[in-house]
Design a protein around this motif. Structure first.
Motif, PDB file in Angstrom:
ATOM      1  N   LEU A   9       0.746  -1.345   0.141  1.00 42.05           N
ATOM      2  CA  LEU A   9      -0.081  -0.167  -0.139  1.00 42.05           C
ATOM      3  C   LEU A   9       0.858   1.241   0.020  1.00 42.05           C
ATOM      4  N   GLY A  10       0.807   2.422  -0.832  1.00 39.65           N
ATOM      5  CA  GLY A  10       1.144   3.541  -0.900  1.00 39.65           C
ATOM      6  C   GLY A  10       0.037   4.614  -0.321  1.00 39.65           C
ATOM      7  N   ALA A  11       0.800   5.272   0.298  1.00 42.22           N
ATOM      8  CA  ALA A  11      -0.098   6.445   1.055  1.00 42.22           C
ATOM      9  C   ALA A  11       0.951   7.342   1.095  1.00 42.22           C
ATOM     10  N   THR A  12      -0.048   9.155   1.327  1.00 41.07           N
ATOM     11  CA  THR A  12       0.812  10.196   1.201  1.00 41.07           C
ATOM     12  C   THR A  12       1.114  10.382   2.843  1.00 41.07           C
ATOM     13  N   PRO A  13       2.053  11.349   3.263  1.00 36.57           N
ATOM     14  CA  PRO A  13       2.513  11.272   4.502  1.00 36.57           C
ATOM     15  C   PRO A  13       1.468  11.800   5.514  1.00 36.57           C
ATOM     16  N   SER A  14       0.520  12.664   4.870  1.00 40.86           N
ATOM     17  CA  SER A  14      -0.626  13.071   5.950  1.00 40.86           C
ATOM     18  C   SER A  14      -1.639  12.023   6.144  1.00 40.86           C
ATOM     19  N   LEU A  15      -1.949  11.200   5.120  1.00 43.13           N
ATOM     20  CA  LEU A  15      -2.992   9.997   5.467  1.00 43.13           C
ATOM     21  C   LEU A  15      -1.958   8.981   6.131  1.00 43.13           C
ATOM     22  N   ARG A  21       2.726   6.927 -10.093  1.00 43.92           N
ATOM     23  CA  ARG A  21       3.680   6.121 -10.813  1.00 43.92           C
ATOM     24  C   ARG A  21       4.015   4.675 -10.796  1.00 43.92           C
ATOM     25  N   ASP A  22       4.454   4.550  -9.325  1.00 43.45           N
ATOM     26  CA  ASP A  22       4.671   3.192  -8.694  1.00 43.45           C
ATOM     27  C   ASP A  22       3.636   2.135  -8.801  1.00 43.45           C
ATOM     28  N   LEU A  23       2.228   2.646  -8.651  1.00 40.37           N
ATOM     29  CA  LEU A  23       1.123   1.741  -8.897  1.00 40.37           C
ATOM     30  C   LEU A  23       1.005   1.315 -10.332  1.00 40.37           C
ATOM     31  N   ALA A  24       1.483   2.161 -11.186  1.00 41.87           N
ATOM     32  CA  ALA A  24       1.191   1.828 -12.743  1.00 41.87           C
ATOM     33  C   ALA A  24       2.209   0.850 -13.200  1.00 41.87           C
ATOM     34  N   ARG A  25       3.380   0.926 -12.413  1.00 37.37           N
ATOM     35  CA  ARG A  25       4.564   0.093 -12.826  1.00 37.37           C
ATOM     36  C   ARG A  25       4.503  -1.123 -12.037  1.00 37.37           C
ATOM     37  N   GLY A  26       3.361  -1.522 -11.453  1.00 40.08           N
ATOM     38  CA  GLY A  26       3.259  -2.800 -10.655  1.00 40.08           C
ATOM     39  C   GLY A  26       3.823  -2.906  -9.364  1.00 40.08           C
ATOM     40  N   ARG A  27       4.476  -1.609  -8.763  1.00 43.45           N
ATOM     41  CA  ARG A  27       5.270  -1.871  -7.347  1.00 43.45           C
ATOM     42  C   ARG A  27       4.354  -1.772  -6.161  1.00 43.45           C
ATOM     43  N   LEU A  28       3.179  -0.979  -6.466  1.00 47.91           N
ATOM     44  CA  LEU A  28       2.209  -1.140  -5.483  1.00 47.91           C
ATOM     45  C   LEU A  28       1.024  -1.877  -6.031  1.00 47.91           C
ATOM     46  N   ASP A  29      -0.061  -2.304  -5.029  1.00 52.23           N
ATOM     47  CA  ASP A  29      -0.970  -2.751  -4.952  1.00 52.23           C
ATOM     48  C   ASP A  29      -2.208  -1.878  -5.015  1.00 52.23           C
ATOM     49  N   LEU A  30      -1.970  -0.867  -4.046  1.00 49.16           N
ATOM     50  CA  LEU A  30      -2.934   0.188  -3.831  1.00 49.16           C
ATOM     51  C   LEU A  30      -2.341   1.504  -3.586  1.00 49.16           C
ATOM     52  N   ALA A  31      -2.977   2.602  -4.014  1.00 47.35           N
ATOM     53  CA  ALA A  31      -2.340   3.842  -3.614  1.00 47.35           C
ATOM     54  C   ALA A  31      -3.354   4.736  -2.874  1.00 47.35           C
ATOM     55  N   LEU A  32      -3.399   4.996  -1.658  1.00 49.69           N
ATOM     56  CA  LEU A  32      -4.254   6.206  -1.023  1.00 49.69           C
ATOM     57  C   LEU A  32      -3.586   7.446  -1.314  1.00 49.69           C
ATOM     58  N   ASN A  33      -3.991   8.256  -2.139  1.00 48.35           N
ATOM     59  CA  ASN A  33      -3.693   9.473  -2.643  1.00 48.35           C
ATOM     60  C   ASN A  33      -4.675  10.562  -2.768  1.00 48.35           C
ATOM     61  N   ILE A  34      -4.066  11.720  -2.954  1.00 49.27           N
ATOM     62  CA  ILE A  34      -4.947  12.765  -3.371  1.00 49.27           C
ATOM     63  C   ILE A  34      -5.333  12.937  -4.672  1.00 49.27           C
ATOM     64  N   VAL A  35      -6.734  12.997  -5.236  1.00 49.58           N
ATOM     65  CA  VAL A  35      -6.864  13.061  -6.217  1.00 49.58           C
ATOM     66  C   VAL A  35      -7.068  14.548  -6.815  1.00 49.58           C
ATOM     67  N   SER A  36      -6.327  14.735  -7.781  1.00 48.66           N
ATOM     68  CA  SER A  36      -6.043  15.948  -8.646  1.00 48.66           C
ATOM     69  C   SER A  36      -5.545  15.781  -9.960  1.00 48.66           C
ATOM     70  N   ALA A  37      -5.985  16.683 -10.657  1.00 47.86           N
ATOM     71  CA  ALA A  37      -5.431  16.902 -12.195  1.00 47.86           C
ATOM     72  C   ALA A  37      -3.907  16.431 -12.128  1.00 47.86           C
ATOM     73  N   GLY A  38      -3.642  15.599 -13.191  1.00 46.82           N
ATOM     74  CA  GLY A  38      -2.326  15.487 -13.549  1.00 46.82           C
ATOM     75  C   GLY A  38      -1.707  14.184 -12.949  1.00 46.82           C
ATOM     76  N   THR A  39      -2.519  13.270 -12.087  1.00 40.90           N
ATOM     77  CA  THR A  39      -2.147  12.335 -11.539  1.00 40.90           C
ATOM     78  C   THR A  39      -2.870  10.924 -11.957  1.00 40.90           C
ATOM     79  N   GLU A  40      -3.839  11.277 -13.303  1.00 41.00           N
ATOM     80  CA  GLU A  40      -4.246  10.339 -13.792  1.00 41.00           C
ATOM     81  C   GLU A  40      -3.404   9.383 -14.739  1.00 41.00           C
ATOM     82  N   HIS A  41      -3.761   7.978 -14.664  1.00 37.34           N
ATOM     83  CA  HIS A  41      -2.842   7.053 -15.430  1.00 37.34           C
ATOM     84  C   HIS A  41      -3.944   6.072 -16.052  1.00 37.34           C
TER      85      HIS A  41
END
Length: 281
Positions: free
Chosen positions: A86-92, A125-145
């Motif tokens: 799981l990937g997550a931002t520091p605040s989360l 980026r790491d999720l798209a490359r298969g390095r993560l299974d899930l990403a708990l992230n902030i939804v914003s323009a420019g992060t779409e894959h």
């Protein structure tokens, strides 16, 4: 195996639930594929040939391996084992994630949990490359894959925090932060970008007192009196010593859970995704 153990076709057929003619046929097919007989068929008795004796320990190991593989699959299917990256931002990581991790671990103690902390763009980026299974992230323009699915979970309010016992109004206009020293997360984190955008929209560049910290560092620096910071409201719940003010205009951000298409997800990752949606959605 059962024929070798019982030395009797009929008894072996009864034990395995296979008809005697069918079992005899299966053994003949095996002998033909190996090019040698495995049994000496005498009236009332069956003996292994030398080839049969040589094959027997290999057959026993194959059966053990198959049974172990079946048990492993059953364990994973029953979520007694598995892994979630799981990937997550520091605040989360500092805010909502600990409670979710605790609840999931209580339900599935055999599933290994790996938490990778980074900014939303790097997580995607790491999720798209298969390095993560899930990403708990902030939804914003420019992060779409492409081929990444994102489910919005909640919208959280951003607030201004100041040092303990600081005289802070209940609501502070963003424009009043023009000359206020700010503690900023390191470059590339969405919270820093959101702070910069809010200040620029109010007509000024933020005055940076300290930069380069993760969320926990940012809060400690504020506690030490080095400056103020714009942070998610949820992270200040366990820090009552900080002074807190609403911002005007109101600043918010949307939290989402991102993953590859459903068919590409492991059972453990799906279960953790469902836990997040249940608790935060």
């Amino acid at each position: 195996m059962t024929v070798a153990q019982t030395r009797h076709f009929t008894r072996a057929a009864e034990l395995t639930g296979v008809s005697q003619p069918s079992m005899s046929k299966q053994i003949r097919v095996l002998e033909n594929s190996l090019g040698t007989p495995l049994f000496v068929r005498n009236r009332g008795a069956i003996e292994l040939t030398s080839a049969g004796e040589a094959l027997l320990p290999h057959a026993e190991r194959i059966i053990i391996d198959v049974e172990a593989a079946e048990e492993s699959v059953r364990e994973v299917a029953g979520l007694r084992r598995g892994r979630v990256r799981l990937g997550a931002t520091p605040s989360l990581c500092d805010g909502v994630l600990p409670e979710v991790l605790t609840a999931f671990h209580r339900r599935h103690p055999g599933v290994d949990l790996e938490v990778h902390e980074s900014g939303s763009r790097l997580l995607m980026r790491d999720l798209a490359r298969g390095r993560l299974d899930l990403a708990l992230n902030i939804v914003s323009a420019g992060t779409e894959h492409e081929d990444i699915v994102t489910t919005e979970l909640l919208t959280e309010q951003l607030v201004l925090v100041g040092p303990p016992h600081h005289d802070l109004a209940a609501e502070v206009p963003v424009r009043d932060l023009r000359d206020v020293p700010l503690v900023m997360a390191r470059d590339g984190y969405d919270l820093r970008e959101r702070t910069n955008a809010a200040c620029r929209q109010a007509g000024f560049e933020p005055r940076v007192a300290v930069e380069g910290g993760e969320m926990s560092s940012v809060l400690r620096f504020v506690e030490a009196g080095l400056g103020h910071a714009i942070v998610p409201q949820m992270v200040v719940a366990t820090r009552p010593q900080l002074t807190v003010a609403r911002l005007s205009p109101r600043l918010t951000r949307t939290v989402g859970i991102s993953h590859r298409p459903e068919e590409a997800m492991s059972l453990a990752a799906r279960a953790f995704r469902d836990e997040l949606v249940s608790q935060l959605g």
